[in-house]
Design a protein around this motif. Structure first.
Motif, short mmCIF file in Angstrom:
data_model
loop_
_atom_site.label_atom_id
_atom_site.label_comp_id
_atom_site.label_asym_id
_atom_site.label_seq_id
_atom_site.Cartn_x
_atom_site.Cartn_y
_atom_site.Cartn_z
N VAL A 168 0.94 -1.29 0.05
CA VAL A 168 0.51 -0.20 -0.17
C VAL A 168 0.82 0.90 -0.30
O VAL A 168 1.26 1.39 1.54
CB VAL A 168 -0.78 0.04 1.32
N ILE A 169 1.22 1.70 -1.17
CA ILE A 169 2.12 2.96 -1.22
C ILE A 169 1.35 4.14 -2.12
O ILE A 169 0.87 3.91 -2.75
CB ILE A 169 3.44 2.04 -2.00
N VAL A 170 2.01 5.37 -0.81
CA VAL A 170 1.33 6.51 -1.85
C VAL A 170 3.13 7.07 -2.39
O VAL A 170 3.76 7.33 -2.37
CB VAL A 170 1.60 7.50 -0.44
N THR A 171 2.21 7.72 -3.59
CA THR A 171 3.31 7.73 -4.90
C THR A 171 3.39 9.05 -5.13
O THR A 171 4.28 9.75 -6.00
CB THR A 171 2.45 7.07 -6.00
N ASN A 172 2.86 10.14 -4.24
CA ASN A 172 2.41 11.51 -4.25
C ASN A 172 2.97 11.85 -2.86
O ASN A 172 2.94 13.54 -2.52
CB ASN A 172 1.93 12.13 -5.34
#
Length: 172
Positions: free
Chosen positions: A144-148
Motif C-alpha cells: 500500500v504505497i503513496v506515490t505522491n
C-alpha cells in the motif's frame, strides 16, 4: 452497569462486529484484512526501500481488496494484480497485490472496477485467490504505497498488527 456501560457498552461491541468504511480526510483505510507489515519488511526491494513512495505492506487474510477512500480509479493493469487510485483530497495510491504477481498474467485476480470509475470508501476493487498466488510461488503481501507523498506532508501510520479492511491505516 453504570453510566459509562450504558453509554458505551453496546455500541462498541456492534462496531467491532461489523466492518464499516468511513472515509476520513487525508486518511487511507486498510484496503484488505490481514497483518500490517512495516514498509522495510515488504519482500520486494523496490517497495521496501520506498523507491515508489512511503507506505506499508499487508499480509492478506481475505480475498477482497476495497477502496481505502473516496476517489477515482486511475489505473488497472491488464494483469489485474494492482490498482491505482486518487483520493478526492489528492492522495495518489498504489495497491499492489503480491510480489512479482504480474507474472501470473491475471490468473487468480478478478477486477471489479475500471479506470476512470468513481469509488467510495469500501467499494470492492479486486478479488484475489490467495491459494493461486501461493501455488505460483509468490508472496501474497500487498503493498500500500503513496506515490505522491512529497505533495502531502508527513505520513503517519495509524495501525499495526492484524487489521480489518476499513480500519484507518495511514494519515497525512
Amino acid at each position: 452497569m453504570g453510566f459509562f456501560n450504558k453509554l458505551f457498552g453496546g455500541k462498541a461491541e456492534q462496531q467491532e462486529a461489523k466492518v464499516e468504511f468511513i472515509s476520513q480526510n487525508r486518511t487511507i483505510l486498510a484496503p484488505i484484512s490481514g497483518k500490517v507489515l512495516a514498509q522495510a519488511d515488504i519482500p520486494d526491494e523496490t517497495f521496501a526501500q520506498g523507491i515508489l513512495g512511503p507506505g506499508c505492506g499487508i499480509e492478506p487474510s481475505e480475498k477482497t481488496v476495497y477502496a481505502p477512500f473516496d476517489g477515482v480509479v486511475s489505473q488497472v493493469p491488464s494483469t489485474l494484480h494492482a490498482v491505482g487510485l486518487t483520493s478526492d483530497d489528492g492522495i495518489e495510491l498504489l495497491i499492489h497485490v503480491g510480489m512479482d504477481t504480474v507474472e501470473m498474467q491475471g490468473k487468480g485476480f478478478k477486477g471489479l472496477v475500471k479506470e476512470g470509475e468513481a469509488v467510495k470508501a469500501g467499494t470492492p476493487l479486486l478479488t484475489i485467490d490467495l491459494r493461486a498466488i501461493k501455488a505460483a510461488g509468490y508472496p501474497a503481501t500487498t503493498a500500500v504505497i503513496v506515490t505522491n507523498s512529497d505533495e502531502l506532508g508527513e505520513l503517519k501510520m495509524l495501525a499495526e498488527g492484524s487489521v480489518s479492511a476499513g480500519t484507518p491505516l495511514i494519515k497525512f
